[in-house]
Write an enzyme that holds these catalytic residues in place. Sequence first.
Site, PDB file in Angstrom:
ATOM      1  N   GLU A  86       0.820  -1.218   0.000  1.00 29.79           N
ATOM      2  CA  GLU A  86       0.000   0.000   0.000  1.00 29.79           C
ATOM      3  C   GLU A  86       0.852   1.265   0.000  1.00 29.79           C
ATOM      4  OE1 GLU A  86      -2.923   0.197   3.148  1.00 29.79           O
ATOM      5  OE2 GLU A  86      -3.872   1.969   2.248  1.00 29.79           O
ATOM      6  N   LYS A 264      -7.310  -0.373  11.465  1.00 32.20           N
ATOM      7  CA  LYS A 264      -6.737  -0.829  10.183  1.00 32.20           C
ATOM      8  C   LYS A 264      -5.502   0.012   9.866  1.00 32.20           C
ATOM      9  CE  LYS A 264      -6.172  -0.847   5.526  1.00 32.20           C
ATOM     10  NZ  LYS A 264      -5.311   0.058   4.754  1.00 32.20           N
ATOM     11  N   ASP A 280       4.064 -14.072  11.795  1.00 33.47           N
ATOM     12  CA  ASP A 280       2.715 -14.477  11.397  1.00 33.47           C
ATOM     13  C   ASP A 280       1.764 -13.271  11.507  1.00 33.47           C
ATOM     14  OD1 ASP A 280       0.100 -15.514  11.364  1.00 33.47           O
ATOM     15  OD2 ASP A 280       0.689 -17.372  12.347  1.00 33.47           O
ATOM     16  N   HIS A 378      -2.023  10.596   0.576  1.00 29.02           N
ATOM     17  CA  HIS A 378      -2.117   9.198   0.160  1.00 29.02           C
ATOM     18  C   HIS A 378      -2.295   9.103  -1.348  1.00 29.02           C
ATOM     19  CE1 HIS A 378      -3.166   4.993   0.150  1.00 29.02           C
ATOM     20  NE2 HIS A 378      -4.352   5.248  -0.365  1.00 29.02           N
TER      21      HIS A 378
HETATM   22  C1  LIG Z   1       1.983  11.155   2.724  1.00 29.34           C
HETATM   23  C2  LIG Z   1       2.451  12.142   3.761  1.00 29.34           C
HETATM   24  C3  LIG Z   1       3.633  11.553   4.538  1.00 29.34           C
HETATM   25  C4  LIG Z   1       2.897  13.424   3.057  1.00 29.34           C
HETATM   26  O1  LIG Z   1       3.111  14.398   4.044  1.00 29.34           O
HETATM   27  P1  LIG Z   1       3.661  15.840   3.731  1.00 29.34           P
HETATM   28  O2  LIG Z   1       3.509  16.651   4.957  1.00 29.34           O
HETATM   29  O3  LIG Z   1       3.079  16.357   2.459  1.00 29.34           O
HETATM   30  O4  LIG Z   1       5.149  15.503   3.462  1.00 29.34           O
HETATM   31  P2  LIG Z   1       6.436  16.409   3.370  1.00 29.34           P
HETATM   32  O5  LIG Z   1       6.837  16.437   1.929  1.00 29.34           O
HETATM   33  O6  LIG Z   1       6.280  17.699   4.113  1.00 29.34           O
HETATM   34  O7  LIG Z   1       7.479  15.482   4.175  1.00 29.34           O
HETATM   35  C5  LIG Z   1       7.408  15.265   5.569  1.00 29.34           C
HETATM   36  C6  LIG Z   1       8.095  13.959   5.909  1.00 29.34           C
HETATM   37  O8  LIG Z   1       7.222  12.867   5.523  1.00 29.34           O
HETATM   38  C7  LIG Z   1       8.010  11.830   4.971  1.00 29.34           C
HETATM   39  N1  LIG Z   1       7.681  11.664   3.542  1.00 29.34           N
HETATM   40  C8  LIG Z   1       6.963  12.501   2.764  1.00 29.34           C
HETATM   41  N2  LIG Z   1       6.835  11.993   1.526  1.00 29.34           N
HETATM   42  C9  LIG Z   1       7.497  10.824   1.516  1.00 29.34           C
HETATM   43  C10 LIG Z   1       7.720   9.846   0.521  1.00 29.34           C
HETATM   44  N3  LIG Z   1       7.234   9.962  -0.714  1.00 29.34           N
HETATM   45  N4  LIG Z   1       8.438   8.760   0.855  1.00 29.34           N
HETATM   46  C11 LIG Z   1       8.931   8.617   2.110  1.00 29.34           C
HETATM   47  N5  LIG Z   1       8.749   9.534   3.083  1.00 29.34           N
HETATM   48  C12 LIG Z   1       8.035  10.617   2.795  1.00 29.34           C
HETATM   49  C13 LIG Z   1       9.459  12.224   5.139  1.00 29.34           C
HETATM   50  O9  LIG Z   1       9.944  11.745   6.371  1.00 29.34           O
HETATM   51  C14 LIG Z   1       9.376  13.722   5.152  1.00 29.34           C
HETATM   52  O10 LIG Z   1      10.461  14.304   5.848  1.00 29.34           O
HETATM   53  P3  LIG Z   1      11.853  14.624   5.070  1.00 29.34           P
HETATM   54  O11 LIG Z   1      12.401  13.337   4.559  1.00 29.34           O
HETATM   55  O12 LIG Z   1      11.489  15.537   3.940  1.00 29.34           O
HETATM   56  O13 LIG Z   1      12.704  15.226   6.138  1.00 29.34           O
HETATM   57  C15 LIG Z   1       1.312  12.547   4.769  1.00 29.34           C
HETATM   58  O14 LIG Z   1       0.248  13.102   4.024  1.00 29.34           O
HETATM   59  C16 LIG Z   1       0.804  11.410   5.596  1.00 29.34           C
HETATM   60  O15 LIG Z   1       1.432  10.995   6.546  1.00 29.34           O
HETATM   61  N6  LIG Z   1      -0.398  10.902   5.283  1.00 29.34           N
HETATM   62  C17 LIG Z   1      -0.994   9.753   5.929  1.00 29.34           C
HETATM   63  C18 LIG Z   1      -0.905   8.609   4.987  1.00 29.34           C
HETATM   64  C19 LIG Z   1      -1.486   7.333   5.522  1.00 29.34           C
HETATM   65  O16 LIG Z   1      -1.933   7.221   6.641  1.00 29.34           O
HETATM   66  N7  LIG Z   1      -1.492   6.328   4.687  1.00 29.34           N
HETATM   67  C20 LIG Z   1      -2.027   5.053   4.976  1.00 29.34           C
HETATM   68  C21 LIG Z   1      -2.954   4.620   3.888  1.00 29.34           C
HETATM   69  S1  LIG Z   1      -4.595   5.222   4.144  1.00 29.34           S
HETATM   70  C22 LIG Z   1      -5.245   3.967   5.161  1.00 29.34           C
HETATM   71  O17 LIG Z   1      -5.214   2.847   4.772  1.00 29.34           O
HETATM   72  C23 LIG Z   1      -5.555   4.180   6.610  1.00 29.34           C
HETATM   73  C24 LIG Z   1      -6.627   5.137   7.077  1.00 29.34           C
HETATM   74  C25 LIG Z   1      -6.268   6.532   6.704  1.00 29.34           C
HETATM   75  O18 LIG Z   1      -7.892   4.843   6.573  1.00 29.34           O
HETATM   76  C26 LIG Z   1      -6.609   4.954   8.593  1.00 29.34           C
HETATM   77  C27 LIG Z   1      -7.603   5.808   9.333  1.00 29.34           C
HETATM   78  O19 LIG Z   1      -8.652   6.133   8.779  1.00 29.34           O
HETATM   79  O20 LIG Z   1      -7.303   6.098  10.521  1.00 29.34           O
HETATM   80  N1  LIG Z   2      -2.936 -19.890  15.974  1.00 31.91           N
HETATM   81  C1  LIG Z   2      -1.680 -19.602  15.599  1.00 31.91           C
HETATM   82  O1  LIG Z   2      -1.274 -18.452  15.652  1.00 31.91           O
HETATM   83  C2  LIG Z   2      -0.776 -20.701  15.129  1.00 31.91           C
HETATM   84  C3  LIG Z   2       0.439 -20.360  14.560  1.00 31.91           C
HETATM   85  N2  LIG Z   2       1.319 -21.329  14.136  1.00 31.91           N
HETATM   86  C4  LIG Z   2       2.606 -21.015  13.503  1.00 31.91           C
HETATM   87  O2  LIG Z   2       3.662 -21.350  14.418  1.00 31.91           O
HETATM   88  C5  LIG Z   2       4.860 -20.731  14.002  1.00 31.91           C
HETATM   89  C6  LIG Z   2       5.621 -20.180  15.202  1.00 31.91           C
HETATM   90  O3  LIG Z   2       5.876 -21.229  16.067  1.00 31.91           O
HETATM   91  P1  LIG Z   2       7.055 -21.215  17.122  1.00 31.91           P
HETATM   92  O4  LIG Z   2       6.667 -22.168  18.193  1.00 31.91           O
HETATM   93  O5  LIG Z   2       7.374 -19.820  17.540  1.00 31.91           O
HETATM   94  O6  LIG Z   2       8.283 -21.716  16.271  1.00 31.91           O
HETATM   95  P2  LIG Z   2       9.190 -23.033  16.331  1.00 31.91           P
HETATM   96  O7  LIG Z   2       8.553 -24.179  16.980  1.00 31.91           O
HETATM   97  O8  LIG Z   2       9.703 -23.205  14.945  1.00 31.91           O
HETATM   98  O9  LIG Z   2      10.388 -22.514  17.239  1.00 31.91           O
HETATM   99  C7  LIG Z   2      10.258 -22.406  18.620  1.00 31.91           C
HETATM  100  C8  LIG Z   2      11.210 -23.342  19.300  1.00 31.91           C
HETATM  101  O10 LIG Z   2      12.536 -22.903  19.063  1.00 31.91           O
HETATM  102  C9  LIG Z   2      13.357 -23.322  20.140  1.00 31.91           C
HETATM  103  N3  LIG Z   2      14.197 -22.172  20.557  1.00 31.91           N
HETATM  104  C10 LIG Z   2      15.500 -22.000  20.230  1.00 31.91           C
HETATM  105  N4  LIG Z   2      15.957 -20.844  20.742  1.00 31.91           N
HETATM  106  C11 LIG Z   2      14.962 -20.256  21.423  1.00 31.91           C
HETATM  107  C12 LIG Z   2      14.822 -19.022  22.162  1.00 31.91           C
HETATM  108  N5  LIG Z   2      15.834 -18.164  22.345  1.00 31.91           N
HETATM  109  N6  LIG Z   2      13.612 -18.720  22.678  1.00 31.91           N
HETATM  110  C13 LIG Z   2      12.563 -19.537  22.515  1.00 31.91           C
HETATM  111  N7  LIG Z   2      12.635 -20.708  21.838  1.00 31.91           N
HETATM  112  C14 LIG Z   2      13.822 -21.082  21.288  1.00 31.91           C
HETATM  113  C15 LIG Z   2      12.442 -23.831  21.244  1.00 31.91           C
HETATM  114  O11 LIG Z   2      12.569 -25.197  21.471  1.00 31.91           O
HETATM  115  P3  LIG Z   2      12.628 -26.491  20.472  1.00 31.91           P
HETATM  116  O12 LIG Z   2      13.724 -26.298  19.522  1.00 31.91           O
HETATM  117  O13 LIG Z   2      12.798 -27.621  21.383  1.00 31.91           O
HETATM  118  O14 LIG Z   2      11.272 -26.572  19.777  1.00 31.91           O
HETATM  119  C16 LIG Z   2      11.061 -23.375  20.801  1.00 31.91           C
HETATM  120  O15 LIG Z   2      10.017 -24.190  21.201  1.00 31.91           O
HETATM  121  C17 LIG Z   2       4.468 -19.659  13.035  1.00 31.91           C
HETATM  122  O16 LIG Z   2       4.814 -20.088  11.736  1.00 31.91           O
HETATM  123  C18 LIG Z   2       2.944 -19.612  13.150  1.00 31.91           C
HETATM  124  O17 LIG Z   2       2.405 -19.213  11.910  1.00 31.91           O
HETATM  125  C19 LIG Z   2       1.029 -22.647  14.308  1.00 31.91           C
HETATM  126  C20 LIG Z   2      -0.150 -23.038  14.869  1.00 31.91           C
HETATM  127  C21 LIG Z   2      -1.170 -22.106  15.268  1.00 31.91           C
END
Ligand SMILES: CC(C)(COP(=O)([O-])OP(=O)([O-])OC[C@H]1O[C@@H](n2cnc3c(N)ncnc32)[C@H](O)[C@@H]1OP(=O)([O-])[O-])[C@@H](O)C(=O)NCCC(=O)NCCSC(=O)C[C@@](C)(O)CC(=O)[O-]
Ligand SMILES: NC(=O)C1=CN([C@@H]2O[C@H](COP(=O)(O)OP(=O)(O)OC[C@H]3O[C@@H](n4cnc5c(N)ncnc54)[C@H](OP(=O)(O)O)[C@@H]3O)[C@@H](O)[C@H]2O)C=CC1
Length: 429
Positions: A86, A264, A280, A378
């Site tokens: 997006e 969202k 995940d 946006h």
């Molecule tokens: C789009 C902006 C950032 C413009 O904002 P602006 O004020 O026109 O931007 P600017 O040109 O003055 O720049 C300000 C800073 O924004 C950044 N920036 C500015 N442009 C860029 C770019 N092209 N690429 C990367 N970074 C950018 C950058 O950090 C920049 O600083 P600088 O680098 O110049 O020091 C602003 O209007 C904004 O933040 N809008 C919000 C956009 C948004 O939320 N998008 C999500 C999609 S919409 C949605 O799905 C969610 C929603 C909205 O429905 C959620 C809700 O309803 O709550």
């Molecule tokens: N409802 C849900 O959200 C579900 C999600 N999943 C999926 O499960 C996956 C994640 O599972 P997850 O159990 O995290 O992964 P893994 O089982 O692959 O890894 C975890 C394992 O790694 C070992 N391990 C090694 N180092 C560490 C450490 N520093 N800290 C903790 N554990 C360590 C542990 O023991 P050991 O090696 O003995 O295992 C641990 O159990 C994702 O892909 C997810 O999509 C699956 C089912 C349901």
Amino acid sequence: MIDTTRSSRISGFHKKSPAERLGIVSDFAGLDAAAAARLSDTGNLDLSLADRLVENVIGSMNIPLGIATNMRVDGEDVLIPMATEESSVVAAVCNAARQCYDAGGFTTSMSGTLMIAQIQAVDVADPHAARLRILGRREEIKAICDGCDPVLLSFGGGFRDVEVRVLDSQSGPMLVTHLIVDTRDAMGANAVNSMAETLAPHISAWTGGRVYLRILSNLADRRLARAHAVWPLDQIGGEAVRDGIVSAYHFAAADPYRAATHNKGIMNGVSAVVLATGNDTRAVEAGAHAFAARSGQYGSLTRFEVTADGQLSGSIELPMAVGLIGGATKAHPTAQACLKILAVTSAERLARIIAAVGLAQNFSALKALATTGIQKGHMALHAQNIAMMAGAVGDEIDRVAAALVERGTVRQDIAQAVLQDLRGGAAGA
Ligand SMILES: CC(C)(COP(=O)([O-])OP(=O)([O-])OC[C@H]1O[C@@H](n2cnc3c(N)ncnc32)[C@H](O)[C@@H]1OP(=O)([O-])[O-])[C@@H](O)C(=O)NCCC(=O)NCCSC(=O)C[C@@](C)(O)CC(=O)[O-]
Ligand SMILES: NC(=O)C1=CN([C@@H]2O[C@H](COP(=O)(O)OP(=O)(O)OC[C@H]3O[C@@H](n4cnc5c(N)ncnc54)[C@H](OP(=O)(O)O)[C@@H]3O)[C@@H](O)[C@H]2O)C=CC1
């Protein structure tokens, strides 16, 4: 017209190679060689690895990876990799972070790395007494659970507690046992699921009931990530902007229709980092939305207030079950590179950074909505997508997008007209 000559019943599809599967799919769907070649171009993900990560692989779907700048989290500057399709999502995080950078950026905390596994028992004659029988066996339960995962234990994780609830359900009382497990740097699904499955026969014996489900809960409310930031008035454009953002939050807090969109927007940022790090997305999204509805009414994951000296204060709290180990985090080379960019050495630090990104994302969306409206920023960035949809290529994309923004109307039909003019002009020149 329904095509009855094609059958999706393909026995043994999973036993074929990705190339063979792609051939079958191409025939089925009438793909030309170019479309098939695009599907099999897996970019930075090796096809044989993709084939091990999921089933019936024919290729991979590449999503842009952007970097959000300006983020300072707990005093440390960090670059944020974000995988999203997006437009303006990455820019929004940069923009929000810039406006609180000088004030210190984001401070974060975490409630712990505890996951919950549930064991469902039915047909228990005396559920309340059975509940006490389970609670009385805490040490036995701990030994059984910890015996399942010595590796997790060696990293300081393992069983922490047991809780038992008697639920009133449509099919009568249900006894639901919760295992509370510290999964450290793993998301932990596999660890807690194994524990629940191992313990289940014991639960059945102790309660006299029948056990059905044994699975983690995605409402990971013992694994809450929190972030906070203060946006100074002179950075955000004054009191009217501040009050507009606070009012936008109050709207979301009062109305589930608005809260769904508000959250969202937060998940635009959260899911992008979760995906970039190979975690995940569905687990985190399910947890976030369930947490937002915990009071009975779906509400906002963030809060905005005015500080004693008049600045804008924002905070967020949400479940964040992400890991550095397991799932695709270790296996996917891009996820590994993203974790390196983030410089995180614990799942907790990753979770806290993601919470900060969610808050930043929300700030920018609310600021845009409460001031100029979302379309200006946006749609200006989205204009490039519209230009491409209209058929613009190469240099044409920027030229068409610029023309759309200048007209203030980002629409595909207008993009097509602009493109036609451009090409006509070029042909005539
Ligand atoms: C789009 C902006 C950032 C413009 O904002 P602006 O004020 O026109 O931007 P600017 O040109 O003055 O720049 C300000 C800073 O924004 C950044 N920036 C500015 N442009 C860029 C770019 N092209 N690429 C990367 N970074 C950018 C950058 O950090 C920049 O600083 P600088 O680098 O110049 O020091 C602003 O209007 C904004 O933040 N809008 C919000 C956009 C948004 O939320 N998008 C999500 C999609 S919409 C949605 O799905 C969610 C929603 C909205 O429905 C959620 C809700 O309803 O709550
Ligand atoms: N409802 C849900 O959200 C579900 C999600 N999943 C999926 O499960 C996956 C994640 O599972 P997850 O159990 O995290 O992964 P893994 O089982 O692959 O890894 C975890 C394992 O790694 C070992 N391990 C090694 N180092 C560490 C450490 N520093 N800290 C903790 N554990 C360590 C542990 O023991 P050991 O090696 O003995 O295992 C641990 O159990 C994702 O892909 C997810 O999509 C699956 C089912 C349901």
